[in-house]
Every structure is written in C-alpha cells, then in structure tokens.
Design a protein around this motif. Structure first.
Motif, PDB file in Angstrom:
ATOM      1  N   ASN A  71       0.818  -1.212   0.000  1.00 28.65           N
ATOM      2  CA  ASN A  71       0.000   0.000   0.000  1.00 28.65           C
ATOM      3  C   ASN A  71       0.852   1.262   0.000  1.00 28.65           C
ATOM      4  OD1 ASN A  71      -3.040  -0.635   0.239  1.00 28.65           O
ATOM      5  ND2 ASN A  71      -2.139  -2.049   1.703  1.00 28.65           N
ATOM      6  N   LEU A  72       2.007   1.206   0.665  1.00 29.16           N
ATOM      7  CA  LEU A  72       2.910   2.357   0.659  1.00 29.16           C
ATOM      8  C   LEU A  72       3.471   2.599  -0.735  1.00 29.16           C
ATOM      9  CD1 LEU A  72       4.096   4.475   2.536  1.00 29.16           C
ATOM     10  CD2 LEU A  72       6.019   2.946   2.985  1.00 29.16           C
ATOM     11  N   LEU A  73       3.799   1.530  -1.451  1.00 29.83           N
ATOM     12  CA  LEU A  73       4.277   1.675  -2.831  1.00 29.83           C
ATOM     13  C   LEU A  73       3.205   2.276  -3.726  1.00 29.83           C
ATOM     14  CD1 LEU A  73       6.320  -1.617  -3.408  1.00 29.83           C
ATOM     15  CD2 LEU A  73       7.207   0.719  -3.339  1.00 29.83           C
ATOM     16  N   ILE A  74       1.945   1.886  -3.515  1.00 31.94           N
ATOM     17  CA  ILE A  74       0.844   2.461  -4.291  1.00 31.94           C
ATOM     18  C   ILE A  74       0.776   3.969  -4.058  1.00 31.94           C
ATOM     19  CG2 ILE A  74      -1.671   2.584  -4.475  1.00 31.94           C
ATOM     20  CD1 ILE A  74      -0.666   0.151  -5.842  1.00 31.94           C
ATOM     21  N   ILE A  75       0.867   4.385  -2.783  1.00 27.73           N
ATOM     22  CA  ILE A  75       0.799   5.816  -2.455  1.00 27.73           C
ATOM     23  C   ILE A  75       1.969   6.573  -3.082  1.00 27.73           C
ATOM     24  CG2 ILE A  75       0.904   7.491  -0.566  1.00 27.73           C
ATOM     25  CD1 ILE A  75      -0.498   5.391   1.191  1.00 27.73           C
ATOM     26  N   LEU A  76       3.185   6.030  -2.953  1.00 34.80           N
ATOM     27  CA  LEU A  76       4.373   6.697  -3.500  1.00 34.80           C
ATOM     28  C   LEU A  76       4.325   6.767  -5.018  1.00 34.80           C
ATOM     29  CD1 LEU A  76       7.167   5.158  -1.228  1.00 34.80           C
ATOM     30  CD2 LEU A  76       6.248   7.489  -1.148  1.00 34.80           C
ATOM     31  N   ALA A  77       3.850   5.689  -5.653  1.00 39.57           N
ATOM     32  CA  ALA A  77       3.764   5.674  -7.114  1.00 39.57           C
ATOM     33  C   ALA A  77       2.790   6.732  -7.613  1.00 39.57           C
ATOM     34  CB  ALA A  77       3.340   4.289  -7.596  1.00 39.57           C
ATOM     35  N   ILE A  78       1.655   6.871  -6.935  1.00 40.88           N
ATOM     36  CA  ILE A  78       0.638   7.837  -7.360  1.00 40.88           C
ATOM     37  C   ILE A  78       1.106   9.271  -7.130  1.00 40.88           C
ATOM     38  CG2 ILE A  78      -1.687   8.707  -6.841  1.00 40.88           C
ATOM     39  CD1 ILE A  78      -2.497   5.795  -6.294  1.00 40.88           C
ATOM     40  N   THR A  79       1.710   9.535  -5.984  1.00 46.50           N
ATOM     41  CA  THR A  79       2.143  10.902  -5.691  1.00 46.50           C
ATOM     42  C   THR A  79       3.343  11.332  -6.536  1.00 46.50           C
ATOM     43  OG1 THR A  79       3.468  10.034  -3.848  1.00 46.50           O
ATOM     44  CG2 THR A  79       1.279  10.878  -3.328  1.00 46.50           C
ATOM     45  N   SER A  80       4.177  10.375  -6.952  1.00 49.21           N
ATOM     46  CA  SER A  80       5.397  10.733  -7.698  1.00 49.21           C
ATOM     47  C   SER A  80       5.198  10.770  -9.207  1.00 49.21           C
ATOM     48  CB  SER A  80       6.517   9.740  -7.366  1.00 49.21           C
ATOM     49  OG  SER A  80       6.190   8.429  -7.807  1.00 49.21           O
ATOM     50  N   ALA A 120      -5.914   4.264   4.114  1.00 47.00           N
ATOM     51  CA  ALA A 120      -6.920   3.724   5.032  1.00 47.00           C
ATOM     52  C   ALA A 120      -6.647   2.251   5.336  1.00 47.00           C
ATOM     53  CB  ALA A 120      -8.319   3.894   4.442  1.00 47.00           C
ATOM     54  N   ASP A 121      -6.204   1.498   4.328  1.00 43.75           N
ATOM     55  CA  ASP A 121      -5.888   0.083   4.539  1.00 43.75           C
ATOM     56  C   ASP A 121      -4.694  -0.094   5.476  1.00 43.75           C
ATOM     57  OD1 ASP A 121      -7.954  -0.981   3.081  1.00 43.75           O
ATOM     58  OD2 ASP A 121      -6.827  -1.135   1.219  1.00 43.75           O
ATOM     59  N   ILE A 122      -3.700   0.793   5.341  1.00 43.38           N
ATOM     60  CA  ILE A 122      -2.550   0.747   6.251  1.00 43.38           C
ATOM     61  C   ILE A 122      -3.021   1.006   7.683  1.00 43.38           C
ATOM     62  CG2 ILE A 122      -0.438   1.951   6.945  1.00 43.38           C
ATOM     63  CD1 ILE A 122       0.160   2.391   3.974  1.00 43.38           C
ATOM     64  N   GLY A 123      -3.868   2.015   7.857  1.00 46.22           N
ATOM     65  CA  GLY A 123      -4.389   2.314   9.182  1.00 46.22           C
ATOM     66  C   GLY A 123      -5.276   1.212   9.725  1.00 46.22           C
ATOM     67  N   PHE A 124      -6.111   0.640   8.860  1.00 46.13           N
ATOM     68  CA  PHE A 124      -7.038  -0.418   9.251  1.00 46.13           C
ATOM     69  C   PHE A 124      -6.284  -1.622   9.809  1.00 46.13           C
ATOM     70  CE2 PHE A 124     -10.258  -3.759   7.942  1.00 46.13           C
ATOM     71  CZ  PHE A 124     -11.226  -3.356   8.848  1.00 46.13           C
ATOM     72  N   THR A 125      -5.206  -1.997   9.120  1.00 43.43           N
ATOM     73  CA  THR A 125      -4.403  -3.147   9.548  1.00 43.43           C
ATOM     74  C   THR A 125      -3.543  -2.807  10.767  1.00 43.43           C
ATOM     75  OG1 THR A 125      -4.298  -3.878   7.244  1.00 43.43           O
ATOM     76  CG2 THR A 125      -2.745  -4.881   8.756  1.00 43.43           C
ATOM     77  N   SER A 126      -2.984  -1.600  10.780  1.00 41.30           N
ATOM     78  CA  SER A 126      -2.089  -1.208  11.873  1.00 41.30           C
ATOM     79  C   SER A 126      -2.824  -1.011  13.192  1.00 41.30           C
ATOM     80  CB  SER A 126      -1.345   0.080  11.501  1.00 41.30           C
ATOM     81  OG  SER A 126      -0.549  -0.117  10.349  1.00 41.30           O
ATOM     82  N   THR A 127      -4.124  -0.866  13.142  1.00 37.98           N
ATOM     83  CA  THR A 127      -4.905  -0.709  14.360  1.00 37.98           C
ATOM     84  C   THR A 127      -4.901  -1.979  15.207  1.00 37.98           C
ATOM     85  OG1 THR A 127      -6.344   0.896  13.281  1.00 37.98           O
ATOM     86  CG2 THR A 127      -7.204  -0.142  15.254  1.00 37.98           C
ATOM     87  N   THR A 128      -4.832  -3.140  14.559  1.00 29.78           N
ATOM     88  CA  THR A 128      -4.998  -4.406  15.288  1.00 29.78           C
ATOM     89  C   THR A 128      -3.755  -5.290  15.296  1.00 29.78           C
ATOM     90  OG1 THR A 128      -5.883  -5.440  13.279  1.00 29.78           O
ATOM     91  CG2 THR A 128      -7.470  -4.459  14.797  1.00 29.78           C
ATOM     92  N   PRO A 139      -6.922  -5.991   2.780  1.00 33.53           N
ATOM     93  CA  PRO A 139      -5.963  -4.899   2.600  1.00 33.53           C
ATOM     94  C   PRO A 139      -4.658  -5.340   1.948  1.00 33.53           C
ATOM     95  CG  PRO A 139      -6.928  -4.799   4.791  1.00 33.53           C
ATOM     96  CD  PRO A 139      -7.339  -6.106   4.198  1.00 33.53           C
ATOM     97  N   MET A 140      -4.245  -6.590   2.186  1.00 33.00           N
ATOM     98  CA  MET A 140      -3.008  -7.095   1.604  1.00 33.00           C
ATOM     99  C   MET A 140      -3.154  -7.316   0.094  1.00 33.00           C
ATOM    100  SD  MET A 140      -0.860 -10.560   2.568  1.00 33.00           S
ATOM    101  CE  MET A 140      -2.124 -11.643   1.885  1.00 33.00           C
TER     102      MET A 140
END
Length: 325
Positions: A42-51, A69-77, A283-284
């Motif tokens: 998901n981080l690669l998706i964000i970086l690819a889109i912003t760059s 949101a998926d990163i946050g959803f997973t990181s919550t638990t 999310p994965m």
C-alpha cells in the motif's frame, strides 16, 4: 469477580488464537509477513501515485486514500497482536481498547466511503464521459475525501462515546485478537440498548447506504456498457472498473462473512478466521489487484522502483566512502 466502571478497570485480556507455543510461533511469522506485505504494497501504491504526474487523476487520488486507510485499518490491530504473541502478555488497557475500537471503526467506515467515491468516479467516467472533467474536479474530489474522513470520525465517536458509560468486570476476557466492539458489548454488565441502537444506526448509514450507492452506480455502468456496440469498446469500458469491482466484492464479502459468523454463533475459531480475512487479507490483496490489472499503475511502480535502486546504491557508496575516510 468484582464489578467496576471504566475508571476502575486495569485491563482486558485478549485471548487471541491459541495457547500452543508452536502454533503461536507459526502464527507470529504468518501475521508479521502479511502485515509487512500489506504495509509495503500500500505504501508503494501511495508513492507511485504521488510521484507520477500521469496518475494525478480522481481515480488514483481516491486509490491513494484507500491505500492509506488500509494501512491504518491493519495497523490498528495487528501490531498489538504481534506484541501480545511475542511477550506472552494478553493484556490491553481500557484506554488502549477504546482507542483500538475507535480507529478500527474510523478506517473501516473510511474504506466504505472511499469505495463509494471510487464507484461514483467510474459511474461518471463511463456513463457521462463528456461531463467527467467538469464534475470530477480536484476541489470536488478533495471535498469528497475530506467528507469521508469527517463522517468516519463522527460515526466512530458516536459509537465509542456510548461505550464509556458502560461497566465491566475487572480482567474481562475478550475471545478475540483485538477489541472488536460487538465482542466488548457482550461482556458488559450494563444495559446495552443504546449501544445496540447506535451500532445499527451507524451500520445502516456508513455501510448499507454506501453499498446501495455502489450497487446503483454499477447497475448504471453495466447498462451503459451493454449499449456499446463493439466488443472491444465493451471490454475497454469494463476493464476500467474491474479492479474496483473485485476490491468491493472482497471487502463486502469478507465483511458479510464476519457479520454472519457472529450472528450465527459459529465456533470462536471460525469467527477469528473470518476476522483475519477481513482485517488482513483484503488490505493485503488490494495493491496486487490494482497493480497487476492496471498498465498505468505497473508503469508508475516500475519507474518508482527504478528511481529507488540508484538512490540506494548512491547511499551505500557514500556510506562506504565515509567509513574509509
């Protein structure tokens, strides 16, 4: 056991998956691997889109928000679950439990609303292509994303604030790997009528209504696609929304599975498996679904990775030269 209100509670006990040490080690490795893949993808998706300026469009703007949101959803638990397995400590404080429930609901609702916004984007693109640029302006998309965040936070607050008035037994055992609101409500010694009304109200507004909007959008999309005369045109139109449709099916399908497993009072292990699929697997898989089926995204990821490799080599070279001196 003694009862007490929320101020007297030291902690809850998350029973997790198993007491078997061998299985716990296997489970730790599996969850950690899935978590790292989820965060990285998901981080690669964000970086690819912003760059990549080619991806500065409404669809990819909402996709980057969905990945966050998926990163946050997973990181919550999952991090708390990993810590509990590693330290053999099942405890979670009342404040920690409330915080976990709050963010879990926020990111879950946010996923719902962002998927709805993406469905509307595909609806406008396919059914009203001549008005797409006029309707889907950057300002409008930003307002939709901001509204999704605000509604998700307000919806979560409305559910969590009603929990604060409840009383619980001390050292209450939660048969789950995280503080799931329905499970927590089952363990209170207070009347939960208000809580149940609030849960159902928020579910209708932030889950049922968005799903209805998605279904309506796709009914119009499929109707428009069927009116296209050429087979190539139909395939091109459908391919633009196939990834989103698959993600929607995964998200709501697994969410429905979690709901049915809790309502049908299935064995706790089955309910846990359904929750893992909902909180981890979906999310994965989202980054793979959007990147493998999307030529633009694959190109952007390739360009991003090609930039990162020389940068890493340059950093290593500077580090080695610094050690020499």
């Amino acid at each position: 056991m003694e009862t007490g209100n929320q101020t007297g509670i030291t902690n809850f006990l998350l029973l997790g998956f198993t007491e078997d040490p061998d299985l716990q080690s296997l489970l730790f490795g599996l969850l950690l691997s899935m978590y790292l893949v989820t965060i990285t993808g998901n981080l690669l998706i964000i970086l690819a889109i912003t760059s990549d300026s080619h991806l500065h469009t409404p669809m990819y703007f909402f996709l980057s928000n969905l990945s966050f949101a998926d990163i946050g959803f997973t990181s919550t638990t999952i991090p708390k679950t990993l810590v509990n397995i590693q330290t053999q400590d099942k405890g979670i404080t009342f404040a920690g439990c409330i915080t976990q429930m709050f963010f879990f609901i926020v990111f879950g609702c946010l996923d719902n609303l962002l998927l709805t916004a993406m469905a509307y984007d595909r609806f406008v693109a396919i059914c009203h292509p001549l008005h797409y640029v006029v309707l889907m302006t950057p300002r409008f998309c930003g307002l939709m994303a901001l509204g999704s965040w605000m509604i998700s936070v307000m919806g979560s607050l409305s559910e969590i604030l009603t929990v604060l008035r409840l009383s619980f037994f001390t050292n209450t055992k939660i048969p789950h790997f995280f503080c799931d609101l329905p499970e927590v409500l089952k363990l209170t010694c207070s009347d939960t009528l208000i809580n149940n009304i609030m849960v159902y109200s928020v579910t209708i507004v932030l889950a049922a209504f968005p799903l209805t909007g998605i279904l309506f959008s796709y009914s119009q999309i499929f109707s428009s696609i069927l009116r296209i005369s050429s087979a190539g045109g139909k395939y091109k139109a459908f391919s633009t929304c196939a990834s989103h449709l698959l993600v929607v099916s995964l998200f709501y399908g697994t969410g429905l599975g979690v709901y049915l497993s809790s309502v049908a009072t299935l064995p706790s292990k089955m309910s846990l498996i359904a929750s893992v699929v909902y909180t981890m697997v979906t999310p994965m898989l989202n980054p793979f679904i959007y990147s493998l089926r999307n030529r633009d995204m694959k190109g952007a990821l390739g360009r991003l990775l090609s930039k990162m490799v020389p940068l890493r080599e340059q950093t290593m070279a500077e580090f080695m030269s610094g050690n020499v001196h």
